[in-house]
Enzyme design. Structure first.
Site, PDB file in Angstrom:
ATOM      1  N   ASP A   8       0.872  -1.087   0.080  1.00 47.26           N
ATOM      2  CA  ASP A   8      -0.083   0.001   0.102  1.00 47.26           C
ATOM      3  C   ASP A   8       0.905   1.254  -0.129  1.00 47.26           C
ATOM      4  OD1 ASP A   8       1.071   0.235   2.490  1.00 47.26           O
ATOM      5  OD2 ASP A   8      -0.926   0.235   3.722  1.00 47.26           O
ATOM      6  N   CYS A  65       3.109  -3.362   3.998  1.00 50.40           N
ATOM      7  CA  CYS A  65       2.297  -2.054   4.158  1.00 50.40           C
ATOM      8  C   CYS A  65       2.952  -1.341   5.533  1.00 50.40           C
ATOM      9  CB  CYS A  65       0.725  -2.566   4.610  1.00 50.40           C
ATOM     10  SG  CYS A  65       0.632  -3.428   6.213  1.00 50.40           S
ATOM     11  N   THR A  67       2.628  -1.999   8.702  1.00 54.04           N
ATOM     12  CA  THR A  67       3.247  -2.864   9.861  1.00 54.04           C
ATOM     13  C   THR A  67       3.326  -4.402   9.042  1.00 54.04           C
ATOM     14  OG1 THR A  67       0.959  -3.154  10.180  1.00 54.04           O
ATOM     15  CG2 THR A  67       1.936  -1.525  11.632  1.00 54.04           C
ATOM     16  N   HIS A  98       7.368 -24.604   9.931  1.00 59.69           N
ATOM     17  CA  HIS A  98       6.194 -25.103  10.531  1.00 59.69           C
ATOM     18  C   HIS A  98       4.816 -25.067   9.935  1.00 59.69           C
ATOM     19  CE1 HIS A  98       8.247 -25.396  14.641  1.00 59.69           C
ATOM     20  NE2 HIS A  98       9.213 -25.762  13.682  1.00 59.69           N
ATOM     21  N   HIS A 133       4.290 -31.224  11.266  1.00 61.03           N
ATOM     22  CA  HIS A 133       3.406 -29.971  10.931  1.00 61.03           C
ATOM     23  C   HIS A 133       2.633 -30.207   9.879  1.00 61.03           C
ATOM     24  CE1 HIS A 133       6.382 -28.226  13.694  1.00 61.03           C
ATOM     25  NE2 HIS A 133       7.465 -28.569  12.597  1.00 61.03           N
TER      26      HIS A 133
HETATM   27  C1  RB5 Z   1      -1.678   2.538   6.847  1.00 61.48           C
HETATM   28  O1  RB5 Z   1      -1.653   3.928   7.249  1.00 61.48           O
HETATM   29  C2  RB5 Z   1      -1.495   1.609   7.578  1.00 61.48           C
HETATM   30  O2  RB5 Z   1      -2.634   1.446   8.507  1.00 61.48           O
HETATM   31  C3  RB5 Z   1      -1.286   0.307   6.853  1.00 61.48           C
HETATM   32  O3  RB5 Z   1      -0.321   0.619   6.053  1.00 61.48           O
HETATM   33  C4  RB5 Z   1      -1.068  -1.022   7.550  1.00 61.48           C
HETATM   34  O4  RB5 Z   1       0.079  -0.838   8.649  1.00 61.48           O
HETATM   35  C5  RB5 Z   1      -2.080  -1.601   8.247  1.00 61.48           C
HETATM   36  O5  RB5 Z   1      -2.099  -2.842   8.778  1.00 61.48           O
END
Ligand code: RB5
Length: 157
Positions: A8, A65, A67, A98, A133
């Protein structure tokens, strides 16, 4: 390996460098977007990569993304996909050994490009261990079967 990659806006800055890194290692990489860092919704791009993996058009999926969490959650909704958000090399190795993960969710905001490269090295070079597994992964995949009624809840407290 054939690898589908997407992000993203929050993962965009690492997408092209990671794609180049993988191409330099001889992988065939398809960039499934986005084309700019304009704000967008990560489920849209998770879905493209997850469907490519589920259809067998890609061997593995790489998603980035902010996180790595939301984009992996979204990918995991596509039947046939086992997606994990991963922040360490050790977890990258374990999600293959696993869990036979076929899609990885990376963090573009909290993990450096260099560390994500090492994470991808482990993700792409580690084989599923099988053995004990195998049945566990099969149980995960039962959830994709529309005829599966689910494991009975045990509320025997
Ligand atoms: C975008 O601000 C953020 O929410 C997205 O990139 C991600 O981290 C969501 O899990």
């Amino acid at each position: 390996m054939r690898i589908a990659i997407a992000s993203d806006h929050a993962g965009f800055v690492q997408k092209a460098p990671l794609a180049d890194y993988l191409r330099a290692q001889g992988h065939e990489v398809e960039d499934m977007g986005p084309a700019t860092d304009d704000r967008c919704d990560y489920p849209d791009f998770a879905d493209k990569v997850a469907r490519a993996v589920a259809a067998g058009a890609a061997d593995r999926g790489v998603l980035i993304c902010g996180t790595g969490l939301g984009i992996a959650m979204a990918a995991d909704k596509v039947p046939g996909v086992r997606a994990c958000p991963i922040q360490t090399v050790e977890f990258a190795r374990l999600c293959r050994e696993h869990n036979d993960a076929n899609v990885i969710g990376l963090s573009g905001r909290f993990v450096s490009l260099e560390d994500n490269e090492k994470i991808l090295d482990a993700f792409l070079s580690t084989d599923f261990e099988g053995g004990r597994h195998t049945g566990r992964v099969e149980k995960i995949m039962r959830e994709d079967d529309p005829g599966f009624a689910g494991v009975p809840a045990d509320f025997g407290l």
